[in-house]
Design a protein around this motif. Structure first.
Motif, PDB file in Angstrom:
ATOM      1  N   LEU A   1     -34.787   2.847  35.134  1.00  0.00           N
ATOM      2  CA  LEU A   1     -34.484   3.335  36.470  1.00  0.00           C
ATOM      3  C   LEU A   1     -35.124   4.700  36.698  1.00  0.00           C
ATOM      4  O   LEU A   1     -35.757   4.950  37.716  1.00  0.00           O
ATOM      5  CB  LEU A   1     -32.969   3.439  36.646  1.00  0.00           C
ATOM      6  CG  LEU A   1     -32.461   4.246  37.858  1.00  0.00           C
ATOM      7  CD1 LEU A   1     -32.843   3.558  39.152  1.00  0.00           C
ATOM      8  CD2 LEU A   1     -30.951   4.437  37.782  1.00  0.00           C
ATOM      9  N   LYS A   2     -34.980   5.585  35.729  1.00  0.00           N
ATOM     10  CA  LYS A   2     -35.492   6.948  35.892  1.00  0.00           C
ATOM     11  C   LYS A   2     -37.018   6.998  35.840  1.00  0.00           C
ATOM     12  O   LYS A   2     -37.655   7.786  36.514  1.00  0.00           O
ATOM     13  CB  LYS A   2     -34.908   7.860  34.810  1.00  0.00           C
ATOM     14  CG  LYS A   2     -33.425   8.117  34.975  1.00  0.00           C
ATOM     15  CD  LYS A   2     -32.869   8.969  33.864  1.00  0.00           C
ATOM     16  CE  LYS A   2     -33.270  10.414  34.038  1.00  0.00           C
ATOM     17  NZ  LYS A   2     -32.646  11.293  33.039  1.00  0.00           N
ATOM     18  N   ALA A   3     -37.596   6.119  35.043  1.00  0.00           N
ATOM     19  CA  ALA A   3     -39.042   6.157  34.862  1.00  0.00           C
ATOM     20  C   ALA A   3     -39.782   5.460  35.996  1.00  0.00           C
ATOM     21  O   ALA A   3     -40.940   5.765  36.265  1.00  0.00           O
ATOM     22  CB  ALA A   3     -39.416   5.506  33.537  1.00  0.00           C
TER      23      ALA A   3
ATOM     24  N   PHE B   1     -42.175  10.256  42.661  1.00  0.00           N
ATOM     25  CA  PHE B   1     -42.247   8.983  43.370  1.00  0.00           C
ATOM     26  C   PHE B   1     -42.296   9.140  44.887  1.00  0.00           C
ATOM     27  O   PHE B   1     -41.975  10.194  45.434  1.00  0.00           O
ATOM     28  CB  PHE B   1     -41.033   8.121  42.995  1.00  0.00           C
ATOM     29  CG  PHE B   1     -40.866   7.923  41.512  1.00  0.00           C
ATOM     30  CD1 PHE B   1     -41.915   7.434  40.739  1.00  0.00           C
ATOM     31  CD2 PHE B   1     -39.676   8.248  40.886  1.00  0.00           C
ATOM     32  CE1 PHE B   1     -41.765   7.263  39.374  1.00  0.00           C
ATOM     33  CE2 PHE B   1     -39.516   8.079  39.521  1.00  0.00           C
ATOM     34  CZ  PHE B   1     -40.572   7.590  38.755  1.00  0.00           C
ATOM     35  N   ASP B   2     -42.665   8.025  45.550  1.00  0.00           N
ATOM     36  CA  ASP B   2     -42.708   8.013  47.016  1.00  0.00           C
ATOM     37  C   ASP B   2     -41.300   7.807  47.585  1.00  0.00           C
ATOM     38  O   ASP B   2     -40.346   7.516  46.860  1.00  0.00           O
ATOM     39  CB  ASP B   2     -43.672   6.927  47.524  1.00  0.00           C
ATOM     40  CG  ASP B   2     -43.281   5.538  47.029  1.00  0.00           C
ATOM     41  OD1 ASP B   2     -42.073   5.258  46.905  1.00  0.00           O
ATOM     42  OD2 ASP B   2     -44.182   4.722  46.748  1.00  0.00           O
TER      43      ASP B   2
ATOM     44  N   LEU C   1     -32.273  12.401  40.718  1.00  0.00           N
ATOM     45  CA  LEU C   1     -33.071  12.387  41.950  1.00  0.00           C
ATOM     46  C   LEU C   1     -34.030  13.574  42.021  1.00  0.00           C
ATOM     47  O   LEU C   1     -35.160  13.438  42.493  1.00  0.00           O
ATOM     48  CB  LEU C   1     -32.151  12.368  43.167  1.00  0.00           C
ATOM     49  CG  LEU C   1     -31.393  11.043  43.365  1.00  0.00           C
ATOM     50  CD1 LEU C   1     -30.338  11.176  44.449  1.00  0.00           C
ATOM     51  CD2 LEU C   1     -32.360   9.912  43.689  1.00  0.00           C
ATOM     52  N   GLU C   2     -33.600  14.734  41.548  1.00  0.00           N
ATOM     53  CA  GLU C   2     -34.507  15.900  41.542  1.00  0.00           C
ATOM     54  C   GLU C   2     -35.721  15.624  40.664  1.00  0.00           C
ATOM     55  O   GLU C   2     -36.848  15.979  41.005  1.00  0.00           O
ATOM     56  CB  GLU C   2     -33.762  17.143  41.044  1.00  0.00           C
ATOM     57  CG  GLU C   2     -32.916  17.800  42.109  1.00  0.00           C
ATOM     58  CD  GLU C   2     -32.216  19.049  41.599  1.00  0.00           C
ATOM     59  OE1 GLU C   2     -32.342  19.364  40.387  1.00  0.00           O
ATOM     60  OE2 GLU C   2     -31.529  19.714  42.402  1.00  0.00           O
ATOM     61  N   ASP C   3     -35.475  14.978  39.529  1.00  0.00           N
ATOM     62  CA  ASP C   3     -36.558  14.619  38.624  1.00  0.00           C
ATOM     63  C   ASP C   3     -37.481  13.590  39.279  1.00  0.00           C
ATOM     64  O   ASP C   3     -38.709  13.667  39.163  1.00  0.00           O
ATOM     65  CB  ASP C   3     -35.966  14.042  37.334  1.00  0.00           C
ATOM     66  CG  ASP C   3     -37.037  13.720  36.306  1.00  0.00           C
ATOM     67  OD1 ASP C   3     -37.861  14.593  36.014  1.00  0.00           O
ATOM     68  OD2 ASP C   3     -37.048  12.579  35.798  1.00  0.00           O
ATOM     69  N   ALA C   4     -36.893  12.640  40.007  1.00  0.00           N
ATOM     70  CA  ALA C   4     -37.667  11.545  40.606  1.00  0.00           C
ATOM     71  C   ALA C   4     -38.490  12.009  41.798  1.00  0.00           C
ATOM     72  O   ALA C   4     -39.613  11.520  42.026  1.00  0.00           O
ATOM     73  CB  ALA C   4     -36.728  10.426  41.026  1.00  0.00           C
ATOM     74  N   GLU C   5     -37.946  12.959  42.575  1.00  0.00           N
ATOM     75  CA  GLU C   5     -38.634  13.392  43.792  1.00  0.00           C
ATOM     76  C   GLU C   5     -39.994  14.015  43.506  1.00  0.00           C
ATOM     77  O   GLU C   5     -40.881  14.014  44.365  1.00  0.00           O
ATOM     78  CB  GLU C   5     -37.744  14.368  44.573  1.00  0.00           C
ATOM     79  CG  GLU C   5     -36.662  13.645  45.381  1.00  0.00           C
ATOM     80  CD  GLU C   5     -35.566  14.568  45.870  1.00  0.00           C
ATOM     81  OE1 GLU C   5     -35.656  15.795  45.592  1.00  0.00           O
ATOM     82  OE2 GLU C   5     -34.622  14.073  46.505  1.00  0.00           O
TER      83      GLU C   5
ATOM     84  N   ALA D   1     -34.704   3.404  46.885  1.00  0.00           N
ATOM     85  CA  ALA D   1     -34.236   2.333  45.995  1.00  0.00           C
ATOM     86  C   ALA D   1     -33.395   2.912  44.856  1.00  0.00           C
ATOM     87  O   ALA D   1     -32.372   2.334  44.454  1.00  0.00           O
ATOM     88  CB  ALA D   1     -35.428   1.560  45.439  1.00  0.00           C
ATOM     89  N   MET D   2     -33.822   4.077  44.359  1.00  0.00           N
ATOM     90  CA  MET D   2     -33.088   4.720  43.268  1.00  0.00           C
ATOM     91  C   MET D   2     -31.718   5.220  43.745  1.00  0.00           C
ATOM     92  O   MET D   2     -30.717   5.096  43.026  1.00  0.00           O
ATOM     93  CB  MET D   2     -33.901   5.883  42.691  1.00  0.00           C
ATOM     94  CG  MET D   2     -35.127   5.433  41.918  1.00  0.00           C
ATOM     95  SD  MET D   2     -36.064   6.823  41.243  1.00  0.00           S
ATOM     96  CE  MET D   2     -35.003   7.309  39.894  1.00  0.00           C
ATOM     97  N   ARG D   3     -31.686   5.758  44.969  1.00  0.00           N
ATOM     98  CA  ARG D   3     -30.402   6.208  45.526  1.00  0.00           C
ATOM     99  C   ARG D   3     -29.403   5.059  45.580  1.00  0.00           C
ATOM    100  O   ARG D   3     -28.221   5.214  45.264  1.00  0.00           O
ATOM    101  CB  ARG D   3     -30.600   6.770  46.939  1.00  0.00           C
ATOM    102  CG  ARG D   3     -31.177   8.174  46.973  1.00  0.00           C
ATOM    103  CD  ARG D   3     -31.246   8.678  48.420  1.00  0.00           C
ATOM    104  NE  ARG D   3     -31.959   9.939  48.489  1.00  0.00           N
ATOM    105  CZ  ARG D   3     -31.429  11.129  48.236  1.00  0.00           C
ATOM    106  NH1 ARG D   3     -30.160  11.210  47.885  1.00  0.00           N
ATOM    107  NH2 ARG D   3     -32.151  12.233  48.336  1.00  0.00           N
ATOM    108  N   GLU D   4     -29.913   3.894  45.997  1.00  0.00           N
ATOM    109  CA  GLU D   4     -29.067   2.704  46.088  1.00  0.00           C
ATOM    110  C   GLU D   4     -28.544   2.304  44.707  1.00  0.00           C
ATOM    111  O   GLU D   4     -27.361   2.015  44.517  1.00  0.00           O
ATOM    112  CB  GLU D   4     -29.892   1.546  46.682  1.00  0.00           C
ATOM    113  CG  GLU D   4     -29.089   0.675  47.625  1.00  0.00           C
ATOM    114  CD  GLU D   4     -29.987  -0.291  48.381  1.00  0.00           C
ATOM    115  OE1 GLU D   4     -29.932  -1.481  48.027  1.00  0.00           O
ATOM    116  OE2 GLU D   4     -30.730   0.144  49.278  1.00  0.00           O
ATOM    117  N   GLU D   5     -29.440   2.313  43.747  1.00  0.00           N
ATOM    118  CA  GLU D   5     -29.077   1.932  42.380  1.00  0.00           C
ATOM    119  C   GLU D   5     -28.067   2.912  41.790  1.00  0.00           C
ATOM    120  O   GLU D   5     -27.147   2.524  41.058  1.00  0.00           O
ATOM    121  CB  GLU D   5     -30.348   1.904  41.507  1.00  0.00           C
ATOM    122  CG  GLU D   5     -30.129   1.469  40.079  1.00  0.00           C
ATOM    123  CD  GLU D   5     -29.732  -0.001  39.940  1.00  0.00           C
ATOM    124  OE1 GLU D   5     -29.043  -0.320  38.958  1.00  0.00           O
ATOM    125  OE2 GLU D   5     -30.106  -0.800  40.824  1.00  0.00           O
TER     126      GLU D   5
END
Length: 301
Positions: free
Chosen positions: A168-170, A104-105, A97-101, A111-115
């Motif tokens: 998922l990560k990308a 992404f919006d 999540l740190e990488d994604a924040e 959606a990623m948190r859910e996954e």
């Protein structure tokens, strides 16, 4: 060097991974502890690692074991650690999540948190931790006490799901990051080592009865689909001949001897170790040393 030495000890300048698997309750943890102590006594810097969420290597060693690599008191060259599933999962989620924040919006992050709340995430987190330990270069031998068979097979098959996790990560618009590429290289290197018979020994522990033999054989065949061969089998909990003095125990021992022949035939390409049943619980360094001396036929130092 004997065939047993070849599956236990690394060649000069090399490293060795030894995995113990099998159904629950057959003695994998005891066998992993005995083997790790043996390789340490032979002078190899050894890490004993458990991937079993219900791990009890600390109980068998009679020494504290945590998720941090710790030297085992009074035993030169021996270290131990366990994978803390809950802690590994939280670390994995946090890193993703740190990488994604940064990329992404808010909608995508939700959606990623859910996954990431799926059971697959726990498996992936544990596998990533396993890879982290398995790729350590400082140890000459790493002995793995694994979870019961099905859980272990699932973990070894996880690299096949790597592409899903990368996706998922990308996200839908970003390519694979350099960090992910590097991690993928580490994953591949460890998996390649596991397929190399000189670098990795995969062992099944069973007691000499039909169900454990059948389960171990099925698992060994599944491992073959991953190009991993079974090189060592352990027949555990054999009634000693001198104890088979009543009709009941004579009958049980004769039954066990018949199944030991079946193990030999079923796993004809693997080395066989036979372990007697002990009257006391297998616990403590002294007892582990004594059993190691007996089964590996070494001289006391």
């Amino acid at each position: 060097m004997s065939r047993l030495d070849t599956v236990l000890y690394p060649a000069k300048g090399e490293r060795k991974n030894i995995f113990f698997s099998g159904k629950g309750g057959v003695g994998k943890t005891s066998m992993a502890c005995i083997t790790a102590l043996q390789t340490a006594r032979k002078g190899y810097k050894t890490l004993l690692l458990t991937t079993d969420p219900a791990a009890h290597i600390g109980n068998v060693l009679d020494r504290p074991v945590s998720d941090t690599i710790t030297p085992i008191e009074s035993v030169d060259n021996l270290y131990a650690a366990k994978i803390d599933q809950k802690k590994a999962t939280e670390e994995y989620k946090k890193n993703v999540l740190e990488d994604a924040e940064a990329k992404f919006d808010t909608h995508t992050i939700m959606a990623m948190r859910e996954e990431l709340d799926s059971p697959c995430t726990e498996e992936m987190a544990a596998f990533q931790k396993f890879i982290e330990f398995a790729s350590l270069e400082e140890f000459q031998v790493i002995v793995f006490d694994t979870a019961p068979t099905g859980h272990t097979l699932r973990m070894l098959e996880l690299p096949m799901d790597w592409s899903k996790q990368i996706q998922l990560k990308a996200g839908i618009s970003t390519g694979i990051s350099e960090a992910d590429k590097k991690q993928k290289e580490v994953f591949d290197k460890v998996i390649d080592r596991m397929k190399d018979e000189k670098s990795t020994t995969f062992a099944f522990v069973m007691y000499p009865e039909k169900t454990p033999i059948v389960e171990a054989y099925r698992a060994s065949q599944e491992l073959m689909t991953l190009d991993i061969k079974t090189q060592l089998v352990v027949a555990n909990l054999i009634i000693p001949e001198e104890q088979a003095v009543t009709p009941f125990y004579q009958k049980r021992r004769n039954m066990q001897l018949g199944y030991i022949e079946e193990i030999k035939e079923t796993f004809k390409d693997a080395e066989l170790l036979k372990i007697s049943m002990f009257e006391d619980e297998i616990k403590g360094i002294a007892m582990l040393k004594n059993i190691g001396t007996e089964i590996f036929d070494i001289k006391e130092e």
